[in-house]
Design a protein around this motif. Sequence first.
Motif, mmCIF file in Angstrom:
data_model
loop_
_atom_site.group_PDB
_atom_site.id
_atom_site.type_symbol
_atom_site.label_atom_id
_atom_site.label_comp_id
_atom_site.label_asym_id
_atom_site.label_seq_id
_atom_site.Cartn_x
_atom_site.Cartn_y
_atom_site.Cartn_z
ATOM 1 N N CYS A 566 0.535 -1.080 0.315
ATOM 2 C CA CYS A 566 -0.052 -0.410 -0.158
ATOM 3 C C CYS A 566 0.705 1.204 0.089
ATOM 4 C CB CYS A 566 -1.039 0.020 1.232
ATOM 5 S SG CYS A 566 -2.336 -1.627 1.214
ATOM 6 N N LEU A 567 1.503 1.209 1.078
ATOM 7 C CA LEU A 567 3.022 2.061 0.812
ATOM 8 C C LEU A 567 3.423 2.982 -0.393
ATOM 9 C CD1 LEU A 567 4.528 2.922 4.744
ATOM 10 C CD2 LEU A 567 2.690 3.924 3.288
ATOM 11 N N GLU A 568 3.823 1.439 -0.899
ATOM 12 C CA GLU A 568 4.244 1.514 -2.586
ATOM 13 C C GLU A 568 3.811 2.606 -2.931
ATOM 14 O OE1 GLU A 568 5.914 -2.303 -3.414
ATOM 15 O OE2 GLU A 568 7.543 -2.055 -1.716
ATOM 16 N N LYS A 569 2.108 2.192 -3.192
ATOM 17 C CA LYS A 569 1.686 2.874 -4.049
ATOM 18 C C LYS A 569 1.363 3.936 -4.368
ATOM 19 C CE LYS A 569 -1.299 -1.339 -5.689
ATOM 20 N NZ LYS A 569 -2.309 -2.365 -5.559
ATOM 21 N N GLY A 570 1.343 4.080 -2.694
ATOM 22 C CA GLY A 570 0.731 5.066 -2.078
ATOM 23 C C GLY A 570 2.118 6.417 -2.780
ATOM 24 N N GLU A 571 3.124 5.940 -2.866
ATOM 25 C CA GLU A 571 4.145 6.881 -3.212
ATOM 26 C C GLU A 571 4.312 6.971 -4.478
ATOM 27 O OE1 GLU A 571 9.349 7.093 -2.737
ATOM 28 O OE2 GLU A 571 8.200 5.541 -1.550
ATOM 29 N N ALA A 572 4.235 5.741 -5.502
ATOM 30 C CA ALA A 572 3.325 6.060 -6.949
ATOM 31 C C ALA A 572 2.278 7.154 -7.128
ATOM 32 C CB ALA A 572 3.263 4.737 -7.286
ATOM 33 N N ALA A 573 1.736 7.212 -5.922
ATOM 34 C CA ALA A 573 0.309 8.239 -6.278
ATOM 35 C C ALA A 573 0.478 9.768 -6.341
ATOM 36 C CB ALA A 573 -0.602 7.799 -5.961
ATOM 37 N N ALA A 574 1.223 9.345 -5.041
ATOM 38 C CA ALA A 574 1.890 11.327 -4.592
ATOM 39 C C ALA A 574 2.638 11.647 -5.453
ATOM 40 C CB ALA A 574 2.373 11.413 -2.955
ATOM 41 N N LYS A 575 3.485 11.212 -6.376
ATOM 42 C CA LYS A 575 4.107 12.137 -7.658
ATOM 43 C C LYS A 575 4.549 13.482 -7.224
ATOM 44 C CE LYS A 575 1.149 10.066 -11.049
ATOM 45 N NZ LYS A 575 0.562 9.872 -12.265
ATOM 46 N N ASN A 576 3.963 14.580 -7.746
ATOM 47 C CA ASN A 576 4.237 15.642 -7.416
ATOM 48 C C ASN A 576 4.070 16.313 -6.151
ATOM 49 O OD1 ASN A 576 6.175 15.976 -9.776
ATOM 50 N ND2 ASN A 576 4.538 15.646 -11.049
ATOM 51 N N ASP A 577 3.017 15.896 -5.803
ATOM 52 C CA ASP A 577 3.056 16.959 -4.374
ATOM 53 C C ASP A 577 3.102 16.627 -3.277
ATOM 54 O OD1 ASP A 577 0.747 16.999 -2.283
ATOM 55 O OD2 ASP A 577 -1.118 15.864 -2.469
ATOM 56 N N ALA A 578 3.841 17.220 -2.940
ATOM 57 C CA ALA A 578 4.542 17.413 -1.815
ATOM 58 C C ALA A 578 3.709 17.062 -0.277
ATOM 59 C CB ALA A 578 5.539 18.475 -1.459
ATOM 60 N N SER A 579 2.019 17.523 0.099
ATOM 61 C CA SER A 579 2.289 16.649 1.388
ATOM 62 C C SER A 579 2.167 15.277 1.224
ATOM 63 C CB SER A 579 0.989 17.764 1.297
ATOM 64 O OG SER A 579 0.993 18.578 1.156
ATOM 65 N N SER A 580 1.051 14.947 0.062
ATOM 66 C CA SER A 580 1.591 13.341 0.225
ATOM 67 C C SER A 580 2.361 13.081 0.317
ATOM 68 C CB SER A 580 0.580 13.188 -1.438
ATOM 69 O OG SER A 580 -1.171 13.186 -1.158
ATOM 70 N N LEU A 581 3.627 13.170 -0.214
ATOM 71 C CA LEU A 581 5.259 12.287 -0.134
ATOM 72 C C LEU A 581 5.617 12.861 1.543
ATOM 73 C CD1 LEU A 581 6.605 13.508 -3.243
ATOM 74 C CD2 LEU A 581 6.257 11.397 -2.765
ATOM 75 N N LEU A 582 5.218 14.038 1.888
ATOM 76 C CA LEU A 582 5.671 13.802 3.059
ATOM 77 C C LEU A 582 5.272 12.786 4.155
ATOM 78 C CD1 LEU A 582 5.284 17.796 4.120
ATOM 79 C CD2 LEU A 582 7.051 15.908 4.123
ATOM 80 N N ASP A 583 3.124 12.758 3.809
ATOM 81 C CA ASP A 583 2.526 11.571 4.681
ATOM 82 C C ASP A 583 2.883 10.210 4.208
ATOM 83 O OD1 ASP A 583 -0.343 10.981 5.887
ATOM 84 O OD2 ASP A 583 -0.672 10.180 3.946
ATOM 85 N N CYS A 584 3.674 10.029 3.147
ATOM 86 C CA CYS A 584 4.051 9.048 2.747
ATOM 87 C C CYS A 584 5.596 8.297 3.668
ATOM 88 C CB CYS A 584 4.470 8.432 1.826
ATOM 89 S SG CYS A 584 3.139 8.159 0.348
ATOM 90 N N ALA A 585 6.382 9.382 3.675
ATOM 91 C CA ALA A 585 6.993 9.684 5.054
ATOM 92 C C ALA A 585 7.117 9.265 6.155
ATOM 93 C CB ALA A 585 8.326 10.829 4.380
ATOM 94 N N GLU A 586 6.222 9.463 6.790
ATOM 95 C CA GLU A 586 6.468 9.561 8.079
ATOM 96 C C GLU A 586 5.356 7.929 8.077
ATOM 97 O OE1 GLU A 586 2.854 10.953 11.475
ATOM 98 O OE2 GLU A 586 2.632 11.798 10.038
#
Length: 887
Positions: A566-586
């Motif tokens: 799920c996190l791998e798919k989430g990271e791929a879906a985040a693309k150019n969205d900094a907020s989503s990438l931060l959420d994935c990092a956490e």
Amino acid sequence: MRSFDEHKDPVRDCIDKARQAAKESPDTARALMVDAEATATAKGIATDLVSCAEGWKEALGDNERACACLEKAEASADEYAPVMVLCAEGWRNVVDDRGRSRACLERAETVARRDARGLIACADAWKNIFADTEKSRACLDKADSLARKSSIVLELTICSKDLIIRLGDRERSRDYLARATALSVAKNSAMELAWCAKDWSESLNDGEQARECMDKALALAKDDAENLAWCAASVRSALGDADRARACLIEAESLAKNDAQPLAACATQWMDVFDEPERARACLEKAEANAGSSVTDLLRCAEGWMNPFDESEKARACLETAEALPTNSTSDLVQCADDWMELFDEREKARKCLEKAEALAVAASDVWGFDWCATSWKRQLHDDNKARACLDKAVSVSLAKNCPSDLVTCARNFALLFKDMRRARELLENAETVAGSDANGLARCAEGWENVLEESERARACLGKARVVAATGDNGLTRCADLWVELFGDRDEARACLKKAGAGTRQDVWSLVDCGYHWQKSLEDADGARACLKKAQAKAKAAWELTLCAEEWKIGFGDLDSARVCLEKGEAAAKNDASSLLDCAEHWNRLLGNRERARTCLGKAEEVAKNDASRLAACARGWKNLFDDRERARACLSKAELAAKDDASQLVACARGWKELFDDDERARTLLSGAEAATKVGARALVACASAWEMLFHDDERASACLDRAEVVTDDAGQFLWCASIMISSRDNYERARVFLIKAEAVAKEAPDLIRCADRWMGPPLNDNDAARACLRKAETMACETAELDECASLWKKLGDNAKARTCRWRARKGDVAFIAIWIGFFLLFAWGAQHVAGLITHALGRPWVYWVCTVVAIPVSLVLGRLCTRWVITRIPKSIKTRYMK
């Protein structure tokens, strides 16, 4: 110096003196016991009344007075099983009335059917008072069943301790504490892990488990001053490590900086753990200096000065400051009243606070405010008339708002505070009528019928109706499932609710994840939960949806592989969205401990943020909080500053970053001043500045100046509405919220803005139905779109004005009729034209079948073209003509 316990417990003090005086002066002992009983009766505290019964019997041998005290205690037990068990023990041990004792214990067991601690107390009493091992075992089995489903760590730790103290059952105690520990780990709660560590050590003498819990708690609390302060006590008691406990407290004090709550916690721990009054006093003085206009902080300081220092003048000053704050809400004033009674027993001061609180509740039509006031009038001041009057007002407001949940709350209070079951029944019947076809409302009514009046048939009927009317995916269904199990243990009905909740194809990801959670919680059915979660994962597209699924896989099932997918798919879906990438990092860091992947996500987020100052400030927080990479965090904040330029909102974000991450006051102040002076400053930015001045520097003067400017820098209703929402949600400044709403209403030019104003007026905590009606009347005159009129109708219905709601619905339908009429006109026009062209083509080609082919093709084409033209025409009709026609 008088101790806090002596200050707080005059009843036991009198009883002890009576026992000492009984032999030499029975008259003095009797007078003391009369005083003790009068005080306990006035306060209505059942445990004190049981102590009085013991005192009458042991000191003076007065069986009659002892029985009278036990009757009062039983009446004051408030349907709380452990206290009722204490009464049962009193009937047996003090006056040797086995019949009354058994009846009291049976009632306690009935009341405790959903309270594990109460059932453990009943099990102990059945075993020790009546030697009834069968009933004792049955109570323990019920308690075990409740504990397996409990998600409350404190309840489980208390039950674990009770099992040792009451029954010496170490095996069960270990099971309860293991569940509490697992829950604390899943919730990442440092405080609850510290509680568990203490109980592993003190109750079960398991040093290894205690140390493991404590290490996890300290790792979670490392950046949280208040949690770290409370953990210090557990380090000392659970591990016996005074040096480590001292280091924790010193670190907590350093982290607290100028925050009153953690400083007060540090003060308590310096006294309780190390008995160092000077350090405790210094923390309290600093906490008081930084309490500002926070009622909670000031009351915490007042309690700190009384216990353990007994410095009544300082405590009184804190309470008076809290009481006089202009921003006080109903709950704030009720807290003040409670503290006046609990700390000083000052009835007049408490009365004054409650009268102010009640006036605020009246002005805001606040049902919960009346509830708090009624409880305080009854329990603190023992004024039944005032308490009942408050509940009557709460009922009036609930009926005006057509709110079934509030009516059930009122019913519960009439039953709990006054044992008025007739009024409770009347209110529950009203609530059921008002609920209509609202699944959540009906579920709440079911809870009331069962818990307040113990009428199982009515409760079952309400729950059955709720399941029928609840929409697929509606959280009313999951609530029903919980209640079928919680109230009746009916797993089949709960399963039916959850199957309906998970059926269909239109549910969103959140609803499916929630449904899976309830399969686990209510039915302990891992297969059902997994099926829901797989369905949610298949539907998830956005990054936040995939991280939500990952969290549930990890916490609910410990399934690291699915969480990773799920996190791998989430990271791929985040693309150019900094907020989503931060959420994935956490989530990479917190859920799976994959720091390398988290660092990669954070790097991508920083790269994507580019010139967005607020996103760069968020990245800085990530570098500091996740990896303690101060250099990278500083670099992000510096880039954010450059990107912010003269954008006020962005400058505020940077100021918060420098202050909260690096405690750089000078740089934060400079940025906030720059934000105030920025050329693009608007009402939203000024409100953000005000919040920053207040939260970061407790500078109420600068904050107030920003809010004054915010009131005049814009004429945009949307901005004023946003400002009002912030005043309510994050600052509890209801007066300013009213000002912003009045301005929003004055400048609103569109119906949607006025509808939002009305919604905000009638919602908590303002609850100003008159203002909401005024807004809705204006909105009606402007509204002409179907959606706008439907919203007006919904709000009129919430206000209880069904006639107005019907009028709006009719106007909305008239708009639909107009749309359909124009559409049909265009369709006929295009169809006639198509038929005419088909005739010409047929005549030219001389082939009759061409005419029918053209006609068949023309019908759908005419429908589509007619709809498009209708939309084009409708959007270009002047609003004034629409409004005039639709009236």
